[in-house]
Design a protein around this motif. Structure first.
Motif, PDB file in Angstrom:
ATOM      1  N   PRO A 202       0.571  -2.458   3.614  1.00 35.49           N
ATOM      2  CA  PRO A 202      -0.126  -1.690   2.416  1.00 35.49           C
ATOM      3  C   PRO A 202      -0.021  -0.335   2.777  1.00 35.49           C
ATOM      4  O   PRO A 202       0.258   0.181   3.904  1.00 35.49           O
ATOM      5  CB  PRO A 202      -1.453  -2.086   2.387  1.00 35.49           C
ATOM      6  N   GLN A 203      -0.216   0.467   1.626  1.00 35.35           N
ATOM      7  CA  GLN A 203       0.120   1.928   1.935  1.00 35.35           C
ATOM      8  C   GLN A 203      -1.342   2.499   1.695  1.00 35.35           C
ATOM      9  O   GLN A 203      -2.245   1.714   1.051  1.00 35.35           O
ATOM     10  CB  GLN A 203       0.866   2.427   0.521  1.00 35.35           C
TER      11      GLN A 203
ATOM     12  N   THR B  48      -8.198  11.952  -5.317  1.00 40.90           N
ATOM     13  CA  THR B  48      -9.284  13.019  -5.760  1.00 40.90           C
ATOM     14  C   THR B  48      -9.647  12.827  -6.986  1.00 40.90           C
ATOM     15  O   THR B  48      -8.789  12.873  -8.022  1.00 40.90           O
ATOM     16  CB  THR B  48      -8.606  14.438  -5.192  1.00 40.90           C
ATOM     17  N   TRP B  49     -10.951  12.504  -7.286  1.00 38.47           N
ATOM     18  CA  TRP B  49     -11.525  12.434  -8.432  1.00 38.47           C
ATOM     19  C   TRP B  49     -11.712  13.736  -9.308  1.00 38.47           C
ATOM     20  O   TRP B  49     -11.771  14.866  -8.637  1.00 38.47           O
ATOM     21  CB  TRP B  49     -12.818  11.703  -8.466  1.00 38.47           C
ATOM     22  N   ALA B  50     -11.785  13.742 -10.483  1.00 35.34           N
ATOM     23  CA  ALA B  50     -11.758  14.840 -11.492  1.00 35.34           C
ATOM     24  C   ALA B  50     -13.122  15.519 -11.008  1.00 35.34           C
ATOM     25  O   ALA B  50     -13.041  17.025 -11.040  1.00 35.34           O
ATOM     26  CB  ALA B  50     -11.771  14.611 -12.934  1.00 35.34           C
ATOM     27  N   ALA B  51     -14.185  14.744 -10.549  1.00 33.92           N
ATOM     28  CA  ALA B  51     -15.326  15.423 -10.324  1.00 33.92           C
ATOM     29  C   ALA B  51     -15.339  16.064  -8.837  1.00 33.92           C
ATOM     30  O   ALA B  51     -16.500  16.614  -8.414  1.00 33.92           O
ATOM     31  CB  ALA B  51     -16.528  14.463 -10.294  1.00 33.92           C
ATOM     32  N   GLY B  52     -14.340  15.900  -8.173  1.00 36.36           N
ATOM     33  CA  GLY B  52     -14.125  16.355  -6.853  1.00 36.36           C
ATOM     34  C   GLY B  52     -14.197  15.454  -5.635  1.00 36.36           C
ATOM     35  O   GLY B  52     -14.091  15.798  -4.510  1.00 36.36           O
ATOM     36  N   HIS B  53     -15.005  14.364  -6.013  1.00 40.27           N
ATOM     37  CA  HIS B  53     -14.855  13.076  -4.641  1.00 40.27           C
ATOM     38  C   HIS B  53     -13.656  12.865  -4.334  1.00 40.27           C
ATOM     39  O   HIS B  53     -12.747  12.871  -5.200  1.00 40.27           O
ATOM     40  CB  HIS B  53     -15.939  12.160  -5.336  1.00 40.27           C
ATOM     41  N   VAL B  54     -13.449  12.595  -3.026  1.00 38.42           N
ATOM     42  CA  VAL B  54     -12.184  12.055  -2.306  1.00 38.42           C
ATOM     43  C   VAL B  54     -12.429  10.528  -1.821  1.00 38.42           C
ATOM     44  O   VAL B  54     -13.489  10.487  -1.227  1.00 38.42           O
ATOM     45  CB  VAL B  54     -11.714  13.056  -1.294  1.00 38.42           C
ATOM     46  N   GLU B  55     -11.601   9.632  -2.207  1.00 37.58           N
ATOM     47  CA  GLU B  55     -11.671   8.447  -1.942  1.00 37.58           C
ATOM     48  C   GLU B  55     -10.500   7.889  -1.493  1.00 37.58           C
ATOM     49  O   GLU B  55      -9.276   8.447  -1.670  1.00 37.58           O
ATOM     50  CB  GLU B  55     -12.174   7.451  -3.309  1.00 37.58           C
ATOM     51  N   THR B  56     -10.468   6.829  -0.247  1.00 34.74           N
ATOM     52  CA  THR B  56      -9.350   6.301   0.101  1.00 34.74           C
ATOM     53  C   THR B  56      -9.123   4.824  -0.232  1.00 34.74           C
ATOM     54  O   THR B  56     -10.078   4.293  -0.303  1.00 34.74           O
ATOM     55  CB  THR B  56      -9.265   6.293   1.610  1.00 34.74           C
ATOM     56  N   VAL B  57      -7.856   4.255  -0.691  1.00 38.89           N
ATOM     57  CA  VAL B  57      -7.562   2.953  -1.361  1.00 38.89           C
ATOM     58  C   VAL B  57      -6.349   2.733  -0.481  1.00 38.89           C
ATOM     59  O   VAL B  57      -5.257   3.421  -0.309  1.00 38.89           O
ATOM     60  CB  VAL B  57      -7.397   3.049  -2.655  1.00 38.89           C
ATOM     61  N   ILE B  58      -6.411   1.222   0.048  1.00 39.14           N
ATOM     62  CA  ILE B  58      -5.324   0.633   0.331  1.00 39.14           C
ATOM     63  C   ILE B  58      -5.015  -0.108  -0.382  1.00 39.14           C
ATOM     64  O   ILE B  58      -5.503  -0.873  -0.731  1.00 39.14           O
ATOM     65  CB  ILE B  58      -5.768  -0.130   1.759  1.00 39.14           C
ATOM     66  N   ALA B  59      -3.418  -0.168  -0.931  1.00 39.76           N
ATOM     67  CA  ALA B  59      -2.939  -0.989  -1.520  1.00 39.76           C
ATOM     68  C   ALA B  59      -1.303  -1.356  -1.532  1.00 39.76           C
ATOM     69  O   ALA B  59      -0.831  -0.540  -0.803  1.00 39.76           O
ATOM     70  CB  ALA B  59      -3.137  -0.515  -3.265  1.00 39.76           C
ATOM     71  N   HIS B  60      -1.100  -2.503  -1.997  1.00 39.02           N
ATOM     72  CA  HIS B  60       0.554  -2.849  -1.710  1.00 39.02           C
ATOM     73  C   HIS B  60       1.237  -1.949  -3.175  1.00 39.02           C
ATOM     74  O   HIS B  60       2.292  -1.938  -3.094  1.00 39.02           O
ATOM     75  CB  HIS B  60       0.870  -4.136  -1.933  1.00 39.02           C
TER      76      HIS B  60
ATOM     77  N   ILE C 235      -3.408  11.873  -6.681  1.00 36.47           N
ATOM     78  CA  ILE C 235      -3.139  10.655  -5.736  1.00 36.47           C
ATOM     79  C   ILE C 235      -2.149  11.001  -5.014  1.00 36.47           C
ATOM     80  O   ILE C 235      -0.946  11.371  -5.163  1.00 36.47           O
ATOM     81  CB  ILE C 235      -2.468   9.382  -6.741  1.00 36.47           C
ATOM     82  N   ARG C 236      -2.393  10.979  -3.606  1.00 36.17           N
ATOM     83  CA  ARG C 236      -1.396  11.180  -2.530  1.00 36.17           C
ATOM     84  C   ARG C 236      -1.400   9.983  -1.493  1.00 36.17           C
ATOM     85  O   ARG C 236      -2.376   9.216  -1.331  1.00 36.17           O
ATOM     86  CB  ARG C 236      -2.066  12.236  -1.710  1.00 36.17           C
ATOM     87  N   ASN C 237      -0.152   9.663  -1.193  1.00 41.05           N
ATOM     88  CA  ASN C 237       0.280   8.363  -0.316  1.00 41.05           C
ATOM     89  C   ASN C 237       0.064   9.231   0.887  1.00 41.05           C
ATOM     90  O   ASN C 237       0.799  10.018   1.471  1.00 41.05           O
ATOM     91  CB  ASN C 237       1.550   8.110  -0.484  1.00 41.05           C
ATOM     92  N   ILE C 238      -0.810   8.997   1.852  1.00 43.60           N
ATOM     93  CA  ILE C 238      -1.147   9.360   3.102  1.00 43.60           C
ATOM     94  C   ILE C 238      -1.038   8.538   4.235  1.00 43.60           C
ATOM     95  O   ILE C 238      -1.364   8.553   5.428  1.00 43.60           O
ATOM     96  CB  ILE C 238      -2.542   9.936   3.275  1.00 43.60           C
ATOM     97  N   THR C 239      -0.295   7.441   3.991  1.00 41.54           N
ATOM     98  CA  THR C 239       0.120   6.324   4.764  1.00 41.54           C
ATOM     99  C   THR C 239       0.468   6.914   6.256  1.00 41.54           C
ATOM    100  O   THR C 239       0.114   6.365   7.422  1.00 41.54           O
ATOM    101  CB  THR C 239       1.006   5.161   4.487  1.00 41.54           C
ATOM    102  N   ASN C 240       1.612   7.752   6.268  1.00 51.19           N
ATOM    103  CA  ASN C 240       2.251   8.320   7.455  1.00 51.19           C
ATOM    104  C   ASN C 240       1.896   9.682   7.885  1.00 51.19           C
ATOM    105  O   ASN C 240       2.574  10.364   8.325  1.00 51.19           O
ATOM    106  CB  ASN C 240       3.641   8.208   7.235  1.00 51.19           C
ATOM    107  N   GLY C 241       0.620  10.054   7.389  1.00 49.61           N
ATOM    108  CA  GLY C 241       0.117  11.278   7.390  1.00 49.61           C
ATOM    109  C   GLY C 241       0.863  12.397   6.520  1.00 49.61           C
ATOM    110  O   GLY C 241       1.389  11.946   5.520  1.00 49.61           O
ATOM    111  N   GLU C 242       0.572  13.707   6.843  1.00 49.47           N
ATOM    112  CA  GLU C 242       0.985  14.861   5.833  1.00 49.47           C
ATOM    113  C   GLU C 242       2.571  14.721   6.163  1.00 49.47           C
ATOM    114  O   GLU C 242       3.222  14.896   7.174  1.00 49.47           O
ATOM    115  CB  GLU C 242       0.381  16.096   6.386  1.00 49.47           C
ATOM    116  N   GLN C 243       3.196  14.716   4.911  1.00 49.50           N
ATOM    117  CA  GLN C 243       4.811  14.975   5.036  1.00 49.50           C
ATOM    118  C   GLN C 243       5.444  16.241   4.568  1.00 49.50           C
ATOM    119  O   GLN C 243       4.948  16.637   3.766  1.00 49.50           O
ATOM    120  CB  GLN C 243       5.317  13.965   4.075  1.00 49.50           C
TER     121      GLN C 243
END
Length: 94
Positions: free
Chosen positions: A10-11, A16-28, A80-88
């Motif tokens: 999974p990736q 980053t929500w409009a309110a400023g909160h940052v969350e991580t989600v793991i998904a295919h 929404i950023r894909n951070i699977t492999n770190g900063e590209q």
């Protein structure tokens, strides 16, 4: 339900929500729903329409089951950023 995603990692997405909160989600899979429009008939033969916002959905295969991880209105998400492999970085270096 197939196990198509069982052998695919999974990736990891940073939201980053409009309110400023940052969350991580793991998904295919990340999907962007099509816009829905409601149409109503008004007196005099006119029509009115109301557009519904678009949803972004994150799905993953968990223990052989296709599972909704997150469903959110596009307007509620700043990035929404894909951070699977770190900063590209450009040029293929990290």
């Amino acid at each position: 339900m197939s196990n198509y995603y069982a052998d695919i990692a999974p990736q990891v997405y940073e939201i980053t929500w409009a309110a400023g909160h940052v969350e991580t989600v793991i998904a295919h899979q990340v999907s962007h729903g099509s816009q829905r429009i409601r149409v109503a008939a008004l007196p005099g033969g006119e029509f009115a329409s109301e557009a519904e916002g678009q949803r972004i959905k994150f799905h993953a295969e968990v223990d052989g089951q296709w599972t909704l991880q997150l469903s959110a209105m596009e307007s509620d998400i700043r990035t929404i950023r894909n951070i699977t492999n770190g900063e590209q970085l450009p040029g293929g270096t990290r």
